[in-house]
Write a protein that holds these residues in place. Structure first.
Motif, PDB file in Angstrom:
ATOM      1  N   PRO A  11       1.081  -1.233   0.221  1.00 30.05           N
ATOM      2  CA  PRO A  11       0.165  -0.357  -0.284  1.00 30.05           C
ATOM      3  C   PRO A  11       1.096   1.325  -0.210  1.00 30.05           C
ATOM      4  O   PRO A  11       2.063   1.535   0.543  1.00 30.05           O
ATOM      5  N   ARG A  23      -4.898   4.573  -2.711  1.00 31.75           N
ATOM      6  CA  ARG A  23      -4.097   4.190  -2.066  1.00 31.75           C
ATOM      7  C   ARG A  23      -2.882   2.882  -2.458  1.00 31.75           C
ATOM      8  O   ARG A  23      -2.440   2.349  -2.445  1.00 31.75           O
ATOM      9  N   TYR A  24      -3.314   2.635  -4.404  1.00 31.62           N
ATOM     10  CA  TYR A  24      -2.792   1.805  -4.639  1.00 31.62           C
ATOM     11  C   TYR A  24      -1.350   2.442  -5.681  1.00 31.62           C
ATOM     12  O   TYR A  24      -1.267   3.188  -5.921  1.00 31.62           O
ATOM     13  N   ALA A  62      -7.632  -4.364  -6.356  1.00 33.41           N
ATOM     14  CA  ALA A  62      -8.454  -5.555  -6.499  1.00 33.41           C
ATOM     15  C   ALA A  62     -10.110  -4.782  -7.865  1.00 33.41           C
ATOM     16  O   ALA A  62     -10.486  -3.443  -7.687  1.00 33.41           O
TER      17      ALA A  62
ATOM     18  N   ARG B 240     -10.335  -6.729   4.974  1.00 33.35           N
ATOM     19  CA  ARG B 240     -10.539  -5.395   4.060  1.00 33.35           C
ATOM     20  C   ARG B 240     -11.608  -4.244   5.287  1.00 33.35           C
ATOM     21  O   ARG B 240     -12.124  -4.262   5.414  1.00 33.35           O
ATOM     22  N   ASP B 337      -8.338  -5.522  -1.155  1.00 30.27           N
ATOM     23  CA  ASP B 337      -7.829  -3.907  -1.687  1.00 30.27           C
ATOM     24  C   ASP B 337      -7.458  -3.459  -0.297  1.00 30.27           C
ATOM     25  O   ASP B 337      -7.354  -3.364   0.815  1.00 30.27           O
ATOM     26  N   PRO B 338      -6.032  -2.203  -0.351  1.00 33.16           N
ATOM     27  CA  PRO B 338      -5.508  -1.197   0.291  1.00 33.16           C
ATOM     28  C   PRO B 338      -6.539  -0.191   0.833  1.00 33.16           C
ATOM     29  O   PRO B 338      -5.828   0.340   1.637  1.00 33.16           O
ATOM     30  N   ARG B 339      -6.982  -0.025   0.243  1.00 38.02           N
ATOM     31  CA  ARG B 339      -7.547   1.441   0.921  1.00 38.02           C
ATOM     32  C   ARG B 339      -8.366   1.215   2.069  1.00 38.02           C
ATOM     33  O   ARG B 339      -9.206   0.482   2.750  1.00 38.02           O
ATOM     34  N   ILE B 340      -8.166   2.166   3.062  1.00 36.37           N
ATOM     35  CA  ILE B 340      -8.994   2.321   4.241  1.00 36.37           C
ATOM     36  C   ILE B 340      -9.111   3.500   4.800  1.00 36.37           C
ATOM     37  O   ILE B 340      -8.589   4.396   3.562  1.00 36.37           O
TER      38      ILE B 340
END
Lengths: 228, 360
Positions: A11, A23-24, A62, B240, B337-340
């Motif tokens: 990330p 974040r990608y 994703a 996730r 999915d790395p989005r936080i």
């Protein structure tokens, strides 16, 4: 070296702060969730072949939570739902969209049954095709940009990218349906009316597109002010 | 004038401070190791490796570097946090930095004609590449004169490989180069590639390209387990945005989905979440085949659905063929999915929202 590619897979936060980032790591490619849309290898252009081969070596992002492999999943409809959404209320926006498509289908089927046999073939009943065609009819071809020259700002006709055209068409549709309606009409009713009108190249949104085109035509003299 | 013999002349001692006797360490440069010294170190390393193997009771012939690391960590346990400060036993090639031999002869004249550039290997490489470009142009002219010039020449396969990074080029040249130098080298190689007869220099170019590994080989496939009834099942996890999910896929033939003990229709009243659960199964075409039993906790409904989707996709890997694994990966099903949630920053209302801007 595996060690040097590993840092591209974690990330990511950019070292230089941009206005918009994700974040990608930019190394990641966009996913393609559709199930059977693969064109056979012989019909691919060389760039598409290169992209396919690149996909085997690069990591892929994703899939979004609004995308599925179902044939009913339309990226255009998803984009429109996101634009209609207010304060993150996706449930409401998606509900309105479903109701709109249902209303369109009902109206068209009613029209189909009421019309004589000769005219039945021309009536389009599929709400997805109606939506796509209506959006196409609302897309402007040329836009205006404000350019400051010699203390005065002029409206200069400017070509628009595909994304910008799609965005403007959707934005006009949504603002039109929010503002110019009777207090008691629901959003989905007004939207279905506007979409059917745009499908037939009538209605306020198409009129707005034509106004923009006329303004651009009127300001043709300033076209050379554009330097990009 | 009197003539005095030199032995009788008074000797004057000139006093000099001891600071002149000290070696100027900074001017000496990095410590130079001779080839004999390195060879001796390699010999000592090999003997020491055999001793270590005997100490640990293992076969000295098949004692690998991992075994050495393991043995050293066992014999000299260290609680130091800095990994580089711990005791290490590696081949001298990895410990002593690579150095070039003396570049000049006994009279002080350098061997290489580009020695005085300061980066002789880099510039000689640039010269080599340019020589090849010129040779290719001459070859092209010859073919044109003969009338054999075609545009369908053999192309080098470049997809699936990348240029060597600056650090790797530095290792190859045993010299330090700047970013600008590196860019210049890559531009020259691209120019070489753009010529029609570049396949003649394929070997040379491939020396500077590194193969990228195929990504689909990196996914861990969970093991297939068997029930007492003989039903195959697999277990996988997914996460996730602080939601953690665990899934058991049973190959029983019915299409039931149970989440946290409840039917998925009750647990996810929203269609979008149920679509996300069905997405991996529909993509592979095995919708009615599996019994899905899942447990999930944390975060909101959408994140829980996303975590479950990832867990289902991972559990499916053990039931699906190699080509399908790659297709699932390209559909975006196997990436976490790395989005936080973005953090709030000081001086601002939220992550992006700023306080009201007042002009004065």
């Amino acid at each position: 070296m595996a060690a040097s590619v590993r840092h591209l897979l974690k990330p990511w936060t950019p070292s230089l702060c941009f206005a918009r980032w994700s974040r990608y790591n930019p190394y990641y490619l966009d996913p393609d969730p559709s199930k059977d849309a693969r064109v056979p290898d012989s019909e691919l252009s060389p760039e598409q072949k290169e992209l396919q081969e690149l996909k085997t070596v690069r990591p892929i992002k994703a899939a979004l939570s609004s995308d599925t492999s179902s044939p009913f999943n339309d990226p255009l409809i998803s984009k429109f739902i996101n634009m209609m959404m207010q304060d993150g209320n996706k449930i409401l926006a998606r509900g309105i969209m479903t109701q709109t498509l249902e209303t369109i289908k009902r109206k068209q089927v009613e029209k189909y049954h009421r019309s004589p046999a000769a005219k039945r073939l021309e009536i389009e009943c599929n709400p997805y095709t109606i939506f796509q065609k209506a959006l196409e009819n609302c897309k402007p071809i040329i836009g205006l940009a404000s350019v400051q020259k010699g203390g005065k700002s002029y409206q200069v006709p400017v070509p628009l990218t595909d994304n910008r055209r799609r965005f403007l068409a959707m934005k006009w549709l949504i603002t039109e349906c929010r503002d110019n309606k009777h207090r008691r009409t629901h959003m989905y009713e007004k939207l279905s009316q506007e979409l059917l009108a745009a499908f037939a190249n009538e209605g306020n949104v198409v009129k707005r597109k034509h106004d923009l085109h006329k303004m651009a035509e009127a300001n043709r003299a300033y076209a050379h002010y554009r330097w990009w | 004038s009197r003539r005095v013999s030199p032995e009788l002349l008074p000797v004057r001692h000139i006093c000099v401070s001891s600071s002149l006797w000290k070696k100027n360490l900074a001017a000496a440069g990095p410590q130079k190791f001779t080839q004999e010294f390195i060879d001796k170190q390699v010999e000592e390393f090999e003997i020491g490796k055999r001793h270590l193997a005997n100490m640990m009771g293992e076969d000295p012939e098949t004692f690998t570097q991992e075994d050495i690391d393991r043995s050293i960590a066992y014999l000299f346990p260290s609680g130091l946090f800095e990994k580089r400060a711990r005791p290490v036993m590696k081949h001298p090639e990895e410990i002593f930095p690579k150095q070039t031999a003396i570049q000049w002869d006994a009279e002080g004249r350098p061997f290489h004609f580009l020695f005085y550039t300061g980066q002789q290997s880099y510039y000689s490489l640039l010269h080599d590449v340019y020589e090849k470009i010129l040779a290719m142009e001459r070859h092209q002219d010859k073919m044109r004169n003969k009338g054999l010039l075609t545009s369908e020449t053999k192309q080098i396969l470049l997809t699936g490989s990348r240029w060597l990074l600056k650090e790797e080029i530095e290792e190859y040249l045993v010299e330090n180069i700047s970013d600008h130098d590196y860019m210049r080298l890559i531009q020259l190689m691209e120019k070489l590639l753009s010529m029609p007869y570049c396949s003649l220099e394929e070997e040379f170019i491939l020396k500077f390209r590194k193969q990228l590994e195929v990504q689909s080989s990196k996914h861990e496939i969970p093991a297939l387990q068997y029930d007492p009834q003989g039903v195959t099942f697999s277990v996988a996890d997914g996460r996730r945005k602080t939601a953690k999910a665990s899934i058991t896929l049973r190959d029983s033939g019915s299409g039931n989905i149970t989440i946290n003990g409840r039917n998925y229709l009750h647990y996810f009243p929203l269609l979008q979440d149920r679509e996300q659960l069905m997405f991996p199964l529909h993509f592979v075409g095995m919708l009615g085949r599996f019994d899905v039993e899942g447990s999930v906790e944390g975060s909101g409904h959408s994140a829980q659905a996303g975590a479950l989707r990832l867990a289902i996709s991972r559990a499916l890997l053990s039931f699906v063929s190699e080509g399908d694994v790659e297709k699932m990966r390209q559909a975006g099903l196997l990436t976490a999915d790395p989005r936080i949630k973005e953090r709030k920053k000081p001086g601002q209302e939220g992550a992006r929202k700023k306080f009201t801007w007042k002009k004065r």
